[in-house]
Design a protein around this motif. Structure first.
Motif, mmCIF file in Angstrom:
data_model
loop_
_atom_site.group_PDB
_atom_site.id
_atom_site.type_symbol
_atom_site.label_atom_id
_atom_site.label_comp_id
_atom_site.label_asym_id
_atom_site.label_seq_id
_atom_site.Cartn_x
_atom_site.Cartn_y
_atom_site.Cartn_z
ATOM 1 N N HIS A 129 1.214 -1.216 0.023
ATOM 2 C CA HIS A 129 -0.029 0.091 0.272
ATOM 3 C C HIS A 129 0.910 1.427 0.106
ATOM 4 O O HIS A 129 0.962 1.804 -0.098
ATOM 5 N N HIS A 142 -9.507 9.282 -9.465
ATOM 6 C CA HIS A 142 -9.798 7.841 -9.257
ATOM 7 C C HIS A 142 -9.124 7.237 -9.049
ATOM 8 O O HIS A 142 -8.177 6.923 -9.616
ATOM 9 N N ASP A 143 -8.420 6.385 -7.785
ATOM 10 C CA ASP A 143 -7.767 5.683 -7.944
ATOM 11 C C ASP A 143 -8.231 4.130 -8.260
ATOM 12 O O ASP A 143 -9.324 4.158 -7.651
ATOM 13 N N ARG A 166 -7.544 1.447 -7.291
ATOM 14 C CA ARG A 166 -7.410 0.498 -5.800
ATOM 15 C C ARG A 166 -9.398 0.527 -5.379
ATOM 16 O O ARG A 166 -9.247 -0.675 -4.419
ATOM 17 N N GLU A 167 -9.892 1.868 -5.809
ATOM 18 C CA GLU A 167 -11.325 1.574 -5.561
ATOM 19 C C GLU A 167 -12.235 1.348 -6.771
ATOM 20 O O GLU A 167 -11.674 1.426 -8.059
ATOM 21 N N GLU A 206 -5.465 -6.635 -6.887
ATOM 22 C CA GLU A 206 -6.149 -5.878 -7.112
ATOM 23 C C GLU A 206 -5.895 -5.403 -8.948
ATOM 24 O O GLU A 206 -7.540 -5.069 -9.051
ATOM 25 N N GLU A 234 -13.963 -4.443 -12.137
ATOM 26 C CA GLU A 234 -15.712 -3.618 -12.366
ATOM 27 C C GLU A 234 -15.408 -3.016 -13.550
ATOM 28 O O GLU A 234 -15.816 -2.361 -13.815
#
Length: 221
Positions: free
Chosen positions: A6, A102-103, A105-106, A132, A139
């Motif tokens: 992270h 935007h990341d 990871r989200e 990830e 997504e």
């Protein structure tokens, strides 16, 4: 995500912010080769709107907009996206481009089945864990409409920088402050599970040169 991984990803975000600030428009105005190919693929599929992940300062997003697509560009660098918006205004295509910090990871900030096509040039091979990366592709599948197309590129394990520099595990290697997740072929195949894998094209780009795959896969209709 483990704490050290992270921290690596957060450090990469800061790295890109400072890089775009120090070198505005660092990749130039000309679109990448993969974007030119993707535009042709998207046009043949009758796509109207394109989501670009990791758009940076926007050379490819601006190209898609100039080709008549409605473009939603995302990146975790607010600096890069600001440069993209300024360029869109200058070119008179601001009405065709929206942006979101935007990341990846989200979860993506879009509803299910909401876009025709998704493009990501070297986004998936950033400092992301395999878990990830799988989540990002899930997504993408969520926001694509049935029959929608995903074109992405990644550096692979045949690249000269693979297994050089600082090792972070999970096929992630860091050179000069820039971390890359190098893809083995079986990861490409795994990410296509549940999709229609249309094409895996090997090509070279830039100095060294970097060795990449350009992958085209379609969400089943």
């Amino acid at each position: 995500m483990a704490g050290d991984a992270h921290d690596l990803a957060d450090a990469q975000q800061a790295h890109w912010q400072s890089t775009y600030s120090a070198h505005p428009g660092m990749y130039g105005e000309a679109p990448s080769g993969p974007a030119c190919h993707a535009a042709s693929v998207f046009r043949k599929a009758d796509a109207r709107d394109v989501l670009e992940l990791g758009a940076g300062h926007g050379r490819d997003a601006l190209y898609f907009a100039s080709e008549g697509f409605s473009v939603h560009a995302t990146d975790f660098s607010a600096t890069g996206l600001e440069q993209l918006r300024e360029a869109a205004l200058t070119r008179g295509i601001a009405g065709q481009v929206t942006t979101s910090v935007h990341d990846v990871r989200e979860p993506l900030p879009l509803p299910d089945d909401s876009v025709d096509a998704v493009f990501a040039h070297m986004l998936l091979c950033m400092a992301l864990s395999t878990r990830e990366i799988r989540a990002v592709v899930d997504e993408v599948g969520r926001v694509l409409r049935p029959g929608g197309t995903f074109v992405y590129t990644v550096r692979h394990t045949g690249d000269a920088h693979y297994e050089t520099g600082i090792a972070h595990g999970d096929d992630i290697w860091e050179q000069g402050g820039f971390a890359v997740h190098f893809f083995p072929r079986d990861l490409v195949d795994a990410l296509a599970d549940g999709w229609v894998l249309e094409d895996v094209h090997s090509f070279e780009e830039g100095e060294l040169p970097r060795r990449l795959w350009r992958v085209t896969q379609t969400r089943p209709a």
